[in-house]
Design an enzyme around this catalytic site. Structure first.
Site, PDB file in Angstrom:
ATOM      1  N   LYS A   1      -8.652 -49.521  28.201  1.00  0.00           N
ATOM      2  CA  LYS A   1      -7.673 -50.395  27.541  1.00  0.00           C
ATOM      3  C   LYS A   1      -7.364 -49.908  26.115  1.00  0.00           C
ATOM      4  O   LYS A   1      -6.213 -49.842  25.716  1.00  0.00           O
ATOM      5  CB  LYS A   1      -8.185 -51.848  27.494  1.00  0.00           C
ATOM      6  CG  LYS A   1      -8.469 -52.424  28.882  1.00  0.00           C
ATOM      7  CD  LYS A   1      -8.926 -53.867  28.813  1.00  0.00           C
ATOM      8  CE  LYS A   1     -10.305 -54.050  28.221  1.00  0.00           C
ATOM      9  NZ  LYS A   1     -11.404 -53.348  28.949  1.00  0.00           N
ATOM     10  N   THR A   2      -8.424 -49.565  25.380  1.00  0.00           N
ATOM     11  CA  THR A   2      -8.219 -49.101  24.002  1.00  0.00           C
ATOM     12  C   THR A   2      -7.443 -47.789  23.998  1.00  0.00           C
ATOM     13  O   THR A   2      -6.484 -47.625  23.229  1.00  0.00           O
ATOM     14  CB  THR A   2      -9.595 -48.888  23.312  1.00  0.00           C
ATOM     15  OG1 THR A   2     -10.373 -50.065  23.507  1.00  0.00           O
ATOM     16  CG2 THR A   2      -9.443 -48.605  21.848  1.00  0.00           C
TER      17      THR A   2
ATOM     18  N   ARG B   1     -15.895 -44.752  31.063  1.00  0.00           N
ATOM     19  CA  ARG B   1     -16.935 -44.705  30.029  1.00  0.00           C
ATOM     20  C   ARG B   1     -18.316 -44.476  30.648  1.00  0.00           C
ATOM     21  O   ARG B   1     -19.129 -43.727  30.117  1.00  0.00           O
ATOM     22  CB  ARG B   1     -16.942 -45.965  29.164  1.00  0.00           C
ATOM     23  CG  ARG B   1     -18.016 -45.842  28.066  1.00  0.00           C
ATOM     24  CD  ARG B   1     -18.107 -47.028  27.144  1.00  0.00           C
ATOM     25  NE  ARG B   1     -16.944 -47.178  26.307  1.00  0.00           N
ATOM     26  CZ  ARG B   1     -16.234 -48.299  26.220  1.00  0.00           C
ATOM     27  NH1 ARG B   1     -16.577 -49.356  26.927  1.00  0.00           N
ATOM     28  NH2 ARG B   1     -15.199 -48.367  25.422  1.00  0.00           N
TER      29      ARG B   1
ATOM     30  N   ASP C   1      -8.762 -56.487  20.299  1.00  0.00           N
ATOM     31  CA  ASP C   1      -9.700 -56.353  21.416  1.00  0.00           C
ATOM     32  C   ASP C   1     -10.428 -57.691  21.580  1.00  0.00           C
ATOM     33  O   ASP C   1     -10.481 -58.474  20.631  1.00  0.00           O
ATOM     34  CB  ASP C   1     -10.694 -55.237  21.059  1.00  0.00           C
ATOM     35  CG  ASP C   1     -11.393 -54.683  22.282  1.00  0.00           C
ATOM     36  OD1 ASP C   1     -11.036 -55.088  23.399  1.00  0.00           O
ATOM     37  OD2 ASP C   1     -12.288 -53.843  22.109  1.00  0.00           O
TER      38      ASP C   1
ATOM     39  N   THR D   1     -11.487 -58.793  28.771  1.00  0.00           N
ATOM     40  CA  THR D   1     -12.189 -58.600  30.037  1.00  0.00           C
ATOM     41  C   THR D   1     -12.074 -59.880  30.875  1.00  0.00           C
ATOM     42  O   THR D   1     -12.441 -59.898  32.035  1.00  0.00           O
ATOM     43  CB  THR D   1     -13.683 -58.319  29.782  1.00  0.00           C
ATOM     44  OG1 THR D   1     -14.159 -59.297  28.853  1.00  0.00           O
ATOM     45  CG2 THR D   1     -13.902 -56.941  29.216  1.00  0.00           C
TER      46      THR D   1
HETATM   47  P1  ADP Z   1     -11.958 -50.086  27.071  1.00  0.00           P
HETATM   48  O1  ADP Z   1     -11.103 -50.278  25.852  1.00  0.00           O
HETATM   49  O2  ADP Z   1     -11.298 -50.601  28.318  1.00  0.00           O
HETATM   50  O3  ADP Z   1     -13.361 -50.606  26.919  1.00  0.00           O
HETATM   51  P2  ADP Z   1     -11.748 -47.276  26.372  1.00  0.00           P
HETATM   52  O4  ADP Z   1     -10.279 -47.084  26.271  1.00  0.00           O
HETATM   53  O5  ADP Z   1     -12.504 -47.385  25.095  1.00  0.00           O
HETATM   54  O6  ADP Z   1     -12.095 -48.517  27.320  1.00  0.00           O
HETATM   55  O7  ADP Z   1     -12.318 -46.058  27.252  1.00  0.00           O
HETATM   56  C1  ADP Z   1     -13.641 -45.597  27.139  1.00  0.00           C
HETATM   57  C2  ADP Z   1     -13.680 -44.095  27.241  1.00  0.00           C
HETATM   58  O8  ADP Z   1     -13.421 -43.723  28.586  1.00  0.00           O
HETATM   59  C3  ADP Z   1     -12.617 -43.367  26.405  1.00  0.00           C
HETATM   60  O9  ADP Z   1     -13.091 -42.933  25.169  1.00  0.00           O
HETATM   61  C4  ADP Z   1     -12.252 -42.157  27.226  1.00  0.00           C
HETATM   62  O10 ADP Z   1     -13.088 -41.079  26.884  1.00  0.00           O
HETATM   63  C5  ADP Z   1     -12.562 -42.577  28.636  1.00  0.00           C
HETATM   64  N1  ADP Z   1     -11.354 -42.948  29.390  1.00  0.00           N
HETATM   65  C6  ADP Z   1     -10.879 -44.193  29.590  1.00  0.00           C
HETATM   66  N2  ADP Z   1      -9.797 -44.178  30.381  1.00  0.00           N
HETATM   67  C7  ADP Z   1      -9.575 -42.887  30.686  1.00  0.00           C
HETATM   68  C8  ADP Z   1      -8.589 -42.216  31.491  1.00  0.00           C
HETATM   69  N3  ADP Z   1      -7.652 -42.897  32.158  1.00  0.00           N
HETATM   70  N4  ADP Z   1      -8.629 -40.871  31.579  1.00  0.00           N
HETATM   71  C9  ADP Z   1      -9.608 -40.184  30.932  1.00  0.00           C
HETATM   72  N5  ADP Z   1     -10.582 -40.749  30.176  1.00  0.00           N
HETATM   73  C10 ADP Z   1     -10.561 -42.089  30.049  1.00  0.00           C
END
Ligand code: ADP
Length: 342
Positions: A70-71, A223, A115, A164
């Site tokens: 998401k981030t 992640r 977030d 979430t």
């Molecule tokens: P969330 O915000 O949903 O908790 P993040 O965007 O922080 O998740 O993602 C966590 C890590 O996973 C990122 O730093 C990245 O390295 C990896 N990641 C997430 N989505 C992807 C994607 N679609 N392709 C490649 N790597 C990804």
């Protein structure tokens, strides 16, 4: 004893995680693997806003488990808009004054990424409504009969909310987003590509068998996949020549007590609680959490979505029920609770 496997699923980021996330975070749409429909839809929304000559696009809401991207997606949106992004977590906005400070410091066209939006204080939430709709903020100055409202004009901005738990967002807040996207668990092949890309960025040599195994145990979450890769790398560097073989991947998984389907200790404790203490269910969330020794939030946010995805738990109106597959996976003979699942 420390639950090591929990370190791979935890939504809490250590300093090491943050550096790792930053190094591996995709910076282009091409690098953002999977979630094709969402990517396409977002690109259309941005393109349309640009064609209309607008400095920002509709407010966007992303929901899905921690670590699904998401981030990363929010940063890509900002990049595509050519905008600066300001990131803050919902609970960090404690007072209306905090919100006012954030909003008035934005520049025209900026992206504000909040977030954990479901943890935004409800009183503060109400102040966001006019900001989101008309880009203005109504501040109340003074108290009692002397109180008066002051309207402040804000720059136009794009809010991106991430959560979430969509169900915890109030309807008025949800309705103020132009588009809502649910991020799903990734496909095996996409996670394999992500591990391949991360290995390349970290200059690691990894065998196809190791990629396949780590992907299979990654809870189909980028992640988690990256964290598993990191552990396998440690084993390969300490016990081998640095090449991540399937054997080192397996050793890392064993060390973390993660099984062939990616289940960790917490998942197994939850399944065992339902099966052994509640005869397969139905059992309520609170009862399961207490029996498994896990926080309710962890059950809801980390464990349950994946256990449901695997078809090991079903939610019924009377509570959670363990399915036949869950019994089979744990090697426990199936009890007569089939009627509850029909
Ligand atoms: P969330 O915000 O949903 O908790 P993040 O965007 O922080 O998740 O993602 C966590 C890590 O996973 C990122 O730093 C990245 O390295 C990896 N990641 C997430 N989505 C992807 C994607 N679609 N392709 C490649 N790597 C990804």
């Amino acid at each position: 004893m420390k639950n090591l496997s929990r370190d791979t699923t935890s939504p809490i980021l250590t300093e090491e995680d943050k550096t790792f996330d930053l190094t591996l975070r995709p910076k282009t749409w091409q690098d953002y693997i999977g979630q094709e429909k969402i990517k396409k839809n977002i690109q259309i929304i941005i393109e349309a806003a640009k064609k209309r000559g607008e400095s920002c696009c509709e407010h966007l809401l992303f929901y899905g488990n921690s670590g699904l991207g998401k981030t990363t997606l929010s940063y890509l949106v900002a990049k595509e808009l050519g905008a600066n992004i300001r990131q803050i977590a919902g609970p960090a906005i404690e007072k209306v004054g905090d919100l006012a400070a954030i909003l008035t410091n934005l520049n025209e066209g900026d992206v504000l990424f909040i977030d954990e939006l479901h943890r935004l204080n409800r009183l503060i939430e109400e102040f966001t409504y006019p900001a989101l709709e008309d880009f203005k903020l109504n501040l109340v100055l003074g108290k009692g009969p002397m109180a008066r409202t002051m309207e402040m004009k804000l720059p136009r901005f794009t809010l991106i909310g991430a959560t979430t738990r969509l169900a915890l967002l109030s309807a008025p807040l949800r309705n103020r987003f132009g588009a809502t996207f649910q991020l799903d668990f990734y496909k095996q092949e996409d996670i394999e590509k992500i591990i391949q890309r991360s290995s390349h960025l970290l200059k690691l040599e990894i065998e196809p068998g190791a990629i396949e195994l780590l992907a299979k145990c990654s809870r189909f979450t980028p992640r988690v996949a990256n964290r598993l890769l990191k552990r396998a790398r440690d084993f390969a560097q300490v016990e081998g020549q640095g090449i991540i073989t399937a054997n080192f991947a397996r050793k890392a998984l064993e060390f973390l007590e993660i099984d062939g389907l990616g289940l960790e200790i917490g998942d197994r404790k939850i399944l065992e609680a339902i099966i052994k203490k509640f005869e397969g269910g139905p059992a309520g969330l609170q009862a399961i959490s207490v029996s498994a020794g896990e926080e309710e939030d962890a059950v809801l946010d980390i464990y349950e979505p994946y256990l449901m995805q695997l078809g090991f738990i079903e939610r019924t109106p009377r509570g959670r029920v363990a399915t036949r597959s869950a019994y089979q996976h744990l090697g426990i003979s199936f009890k007569n609770n089939q009627r509850l699942l029909s």
